[in-house]
Design a protein around this motif. Structure first.
Motif, PDB file in Angstrom:
ATOM      1  N   THR A 156       0.876  -1.330  -0.203  1.00 28.02           N
ATOM      2  CA  THR A 156      -0.375   0.333   0.072  1.00 28.02           C
ATOM      3  C   THR A 156       0.947   1.216   0.156  1.00 28.02           C
ATOM      4  O   THR A 156       0.495   2.110  -0.700  1.00 28.02           O
ATOM      5  CB  THR A 156      -1.032  -0.025   1.309  1.00 28.02           C
ATOM      6  N   GLN A 157       1.927   1.662   0.799  1.00 31.68           N
ATOM      7  CA  GLN A 157       2.602   2.395   0.420  1.00 31.68           C
ATOM      8  C   GLN A 157       3.986   1.497   0.145  1.00 31.68           C
ATOM      9  O   GLN A 157       5.266   2.152  -0.647  1.00 31.68           O
ATOM     10  CB  GLN A 157       2.565   2.868   1.576  1.00 31.68           C
ATOM     11  N   GLY A 158       4.593   1.159   1.298  1.00 30.28           N
ATOM     12  CA  GLY A 158       6.199   0.261   1.293  1.00 30.28           C
ATOM     13  C   GLY A 158       7.457   1.067   1.760  1.00 30.28           C
ATOM     14  O   GLY A 158       8.380   1.363   1.393  1.00 30.28           O
ATOM     15  N   LEU A 159       6.929   0.882   3.671  1.00 28.03           N
ATOM     16  CA  LEU A 159       7.556   1.858   3.821  1.00 28.03           C
ATOM     17  C   LEU A 159       8.848   0.917   3.740  1.00 28.03           C
ATOM     18  O   LEU A 159      10.817   1.904   3.484  1.00 28.03           O
ATOM     19  CB  LEU A 159       7.400   1.862   5.860  1.00 28.03           C
ATOM     20  N   ALA A 160       9.585   0.562   3.146  1.00 32.38           N
ATOM     21  CA  ALA A 160      10.795  -1.179   3.410  1.00 32.38           C
ATOM     22  C   ALA A 160      11.912   0.070   2.165  1.00 32.38           C
ATOM     23  O   ALA A 160      13.325   0.208   2.326  1.00 32.38           O
ATOM     24  CB  ALA A 160      10.973  -1.870   3.113  1.00 32.38           C
ATOM     25  N   TYR A 161      10.612  -0.124   1.102  1.00 30.82           N
ATOM     26  CA  TYR A 161      11.562   1.471   0.127  1.00 30.82           C
ATOM     27  C   TYR A 161      12.053   2.582   0.192  1.00 30.82           C
ATOM     28  O   TYR A 161      13.289   2.863   0.168  1.00 30.82           O
ATOM     29  CB  TYR A 161      10.936   0.920  -1.452  1.00 30.82           C
TER      30      TYR A 161
END
Length: 405
Positions: free
Chosen positions: A314-319
């Motif tokens: 949905t957002q991708g904090l890891a990226y």
């Protein structure tokens, strides 16, 4: 929400602390550092959390409270129910008024509501719409701020029907999302557009420091991937791409950090592809180890997919965390991922499940170090302009003040 001068904040999460949910930790710690009294209520600590990690959270000034889980055995559930019934004779009505939720879920909702009654007056912020819906189903009047992620917006409605959040959306509560993708999803599920606020999850840039990799000696391309071992993260695609890169004669080493139900399948895939000497499954790791692995890598790759059950990023904090350290990223154009990078400038965005495109991206970064250095520098600048933890906390604080007015 009643006005408060003592700055009490109650945060709900599924598990806390949990290695896969650093956004809750950042949220809680950030407000504790701002002088708020912060209490995080959850079912239990995340799996494999060490006493050292729990102590670190406690040292931040964050209070932990647990409502506990429904026992897996029928005898255990009977004892739990009897004990709760003695405290709250109306519990039978709560469990039977499920509105699409199971009895164990309603039991959790009842316990969540009971914990809330014991907390000081102040803003209530719930991570994951499912837990907010359980509070409503258990009879808690609110109000609350609800922050949505992936599972709650995508998987739960597919399992329970698109109307599962009807009662929640009938409340005049504020809902925050990290991407336009989730915003559109909530509107489709029945949320009022004027009660949705886009607030991307922020990153702690004191922890995720930009690394200058321009002077590094030549070596096999070091690729790191951080994410739960589940289908939507796209690890299977990444492994197929790694095998293709190897077949083309480009040497790489891939480190995958995370744990989850797909581990046996991925282990078998690694064996079948003959990648045992090139791929390391590290499992779940403490935040400090994740930071070290990011700092030691050349490229971050997580080519997510839309899973069979509908789950997607949905957002991708890891990226964002990877780019903060100066890593170029390889990602797939699914869900809200494209909003977490600057395609063509901070990384390479491929079509979903396009193994050849992921392999091409890996080879390009291996053969052209200047490209990955340039993308890394631009990514670090991009995320520092868009995803600061201070901006997230400021936005939340404005919501708390507005709801209290």
């Amino acid at each position: 929400m009643a006005p408060t001068t003592n700055r009490n904040l109650t945060i709900f999460a599924g598990e806390f602390p949990a290695r896969s949910e650093t956004f809750v930790r950042n949220h809680a710690a950030g407000f504790a550092q701002r002088g708020w009294r912060v209490e995080v209520m959850s079912s239990q600590p995340g799996e494999s959390m060490s006493q050292t990690e729990l102590a670190e959270v406690d040292a931040m000034g964050v209070t932990r409270s647990y409502w506990g889980a429904w026992s897996p055995s029928s005898a255990g559930r009977a004892l739990q129910f009897a004990g709760e019934l003695m405290r709250a004779p109306g519990l039978v009505a709560v469990l039977n008024g499920a509105g699409g939720w199971t009895r164990p879920e309603m039991f959790a909702g009842h316990r969540m509501r009971r914990l809330l009654r014991q907390s000081p007056t102040g803003p209530v912020h719930v991570h994951y719409g499912k837990y907010a819906a359980l509070l409503v189903a258990a009879g808690w009047p609110g109000p609350a701020i609800v922050t949505w992620h992936g599972f709650d917006a995508n998987i739960v409605p597919k399992l329970r029907g698109d109307g599962i959040y009807r009662d929640l959306f009938a409340k005049d509560w504020v809902h925050t999302v990290g991407s336009s993708f989730v915003q559109r999803r909530l509107v489709a599920l029945g949320a009022r557009p004027d009660r949705i606020v886009k607030i991307p999850m922020g990153v702690d840039f004191e922890r995720f420091v930009e690394i200058d990799r321009s002077g590094w000696a030549a070596r096999p391309l070091a690729v790191v991937s951080v994410g739960r071992l589940s289908e939507e993260k796209g690890h299977a695609v990444l492994l197929d791409a790694a095998a293709e890169v190897n077949a083309r004669g480009t040497d790489l080493r891939l480190t995958i950090i995370g744990e989850g139900p797909a581990r046996p399948v991925l282990e078998r895939q690694i064996r079948d592809l003959g990648l045992g000497a090139r791929v390391l499954l590290l499992g779940s790791q403490p935040p400090a180890r994740v930071v070290r692995e990011l700092a030691a890598a050349d490229v971050f790759a997580l080519p997510g997919v839309t899973a069979g059950n509908g789950s997607e990023e949905t957002q991708g904090l890891a990226y964002i965390e990877a780019q903060a350290t100066g890593l170029p990223v390889i990602a797939s154009d699914v869900g809200g991922v494209s909003e977490s990078l600057d395609p063509g400038r901070s990384g390479i965005l491929t079509a979903e499940r396009d193994v050849k495109a992921v392999a091409d991206a890996l080879v390009a970064y291996a053969e052209h170090p200047d490209l990955r250095y340039d993308h890394g520098r631009q990514g670090a600048a991009f995320v520092r302009a868009k995803f600061t933890q201070a901006a997230m906390l400021d936005a939340f604080e404005r919501l708390y003040a507005g709801e209290a007015a």
